[in-house]
Write a protein that holds these residues in place. Structure first.
Motif, mmCIF file in Angstrom:
data_model
loop_
_atom_site.group_PDB
_atom_site.id
_atom_site.type_symbol
_atom_site.label_atom_id
_atom_site.label_comp_id
_atom_site.label_asym_id
_atom_site.label_seq_id
_atom_site.Cartn_x
_atom_site.Cartn_y
_atom_site.Cartn_z
ATOM 1 N N GLY A 96 0.959 -1.151 0.019
ATOM 2 C CA GLY A 96 -0.011 0.160 0.054
ATOM 3 C C GLY A 96 0.910 1.139 0.028
ATOM 4 N N VAL A 97 1.919 1.391 0.825
ATOM 5 C CA VAL A 97 2.765 2.412 0.856
ATOM 6 C C VAL A 97 3.467 2.641 -0.597
ATOM 7 C CG1 VAL A 97 4.858 3.363 1.867
ATOM 8 C CG2 VAL A 97 3.441 2.271 3.190
ATOM 9 N N GLU A 98 3.854 1.221 -1.242
ATOM 10 C CA GLU A 98 4.602 1.641 -2.693
ATOM 11 C C GLU A 98 3.536 2.214 -3.615
ATOM 12 O OE1 GLU A 98 7.570 0.977 -3.446
ATOM 13 O OE2 GLU A 98 8.331 -0.250 -1.801
ATOM 14 N N GLN A 99 2.354 1.592 -3.471
ATOM 15 C CA GLN A 99 1.391 2.175 -4.579
ATOM 16 C C GLN A 99 1.033 3.618 -4.103
ATOM 17 O OE1 GLN A 99 -2.657 0.614 -3.536
ATOM 18 N NE2 GLN A 99 -3.650 1.023 -5.477
ATOM 19 N N LEU A 100 0.915 4.134 -2.885
ATOM 20 C CA LEU A 100 0.799 5.695 -2.625
ATOM 21 C C LEU A 100 2.015 6.205 -3.299
ATOM 22 C CD1 LEU A 100 -0.546 8.161 -1.643
ATOM 23 C CD2 LEU A 100 0.123 7.623 0.759
ATOM 24 N N THR A 101 3.305 5.811 -3.168
ATOM 25 C CA THR A 101 4.433 6.310 -3.448
ATOM 26 C C THR A 101 4.434 6.570 -5.127
ATOM 27 O OG1 THR A 101 5.770 5.388 -1.813
ATOM 28 C CG2 THR A 101 6.749 5.980 -3.837
ATOM 29 N N ARG A 102 3.780 5.642 -5.770
ATOM 30 C CA ARG A 102 3.663 5.719 -7.283
ATOM 31 C C ARG A 102 2.745 6.878 -7.584
ATOM 32 N NH1 ARG A 102 3.915 -0.029 -6.687
ATOM 33 N NH2 ARG A 102 1.644 0.035 -7.053
ATOM 34 N N TYR A 103 1.561 6.714 -6.848
ATOM 35 C CA TYR A 103 0.578 7.910 -7.143
ATOM 36 C C TYR A 103 1.399 9.414 -6.870
ATOM 37 C CZ TYR A 103 -3.001 4.213 -7.057
ATOM 38 O OH TYR A 103 -3.756 3.169 -7.528
ATOM 39 N N LEU A 104 1.893 9.371 -5.701
ATOM 40 C CA LEU A 104 2.723 10.781 -5.338
ATOM 41 C C LEU A 104 3.577 11.260 -6.548
ATOM 42 C CD1 LEU A 104 3.169 10.271 -1.765
ATOM 43 C CD2 LEU A 104 1.329 11.597 -2.843
ATOM 44 N N GLU A 105 4.335 10.165 -7.211
ATOM 45 C CA GLU A 105 5.259 10.682 -8.229
ATOM 46 C C GLU A 105 4.497 11.069 -9.370
ATOM 47 O OE1 GLU A 105 7.630 6.944 -8.999
ATOM 48 O OE2 GLU A 105 8.690 7.075 -7.241
ATOM 49 N N LEU A 106 3.381 10.470 -9.898
ATOM 50 C CA LEU A 106 2.784 10.925 -11.105
ATOM 51 C C LEU A 106 1.918 12.366 -10.638
ATOM 52 C CD1 LEU A 106 0.905 7.581 -12.091
ATOM 53 C CD2 LEU A 106 2.784 8.783 -13.315
ATOM 54 N N LEU A 107 1.256 12.542 -9.411
ATOM 55 C CA LEU A 107 0.771 13.637 -9.180
ATOM 56 C C LEU A 107 1.623 14.797 -9.052
ATOM 57 C CD1 LEU A 107 -1.776 12.075 -6.302
ATOM 58 C CD2 LEU A 107 -2.433 12.867 -8.580
ATOM 59 N N ASN A 108 3.159 14.643 -8.583
ATOM 60 C CA ASN A 108 3.577 15.602 -8.321
ATOM 61 C C ASN A 108 4.392 16.067 -9.721
ATOM 62 O OD1 ASN A 108 4.159 16.544 -5.641
ATOM 63 N ND2 ASN A 108 4.701 14.466 -5.228
#
Length: 94
Positions: free
Chosen positions: A28-40
């Protein structure tokens, strides 16, 4: 972008992505990390600084908490029953 559970702005106008899981594990942390990379990458979301992440779950495994903290992601333990109004202190013994 994948499904971030909640995308909001904090009191300072900074975008916040919240990932909600029943059990908070490393994936779940890995998933959020990927989302944050895209959102940023989106200048409309980063106008007031980087998008912040919050990893919320009913239970967060220690390894997931360490990984999230190392990546600057806040953790929040959430009681789903209390949120749904099922944990009513008026109707319990203790």
């Amino acid at each position: 972008i994948g499904p971030v559970d909640i995308l909001a702005r904090d009191a300072n106008g900074t975008t916040v992505a919240v990932e909600i899981k029943r059990r908070g594990e490393i994936d779940g942390v890995e998933q959020l990390t990927r989302y944050l990379e895209l959102l940023n990458r989106d200048p409309l979301l980063t106008g007031r600084g980087e998008v912040r992440g919050i990893f919320a779950a009913q239970e967060i495994k220690p390894q997931a908490r360490v990984l999230a903290t190392d990546r600057g992601i806040a953790c929040a333990v959430v009681d789903y029953d209390a949120l749904r109004g099922m944990d009513d202190s008026e109707h319990r013994l203790f």
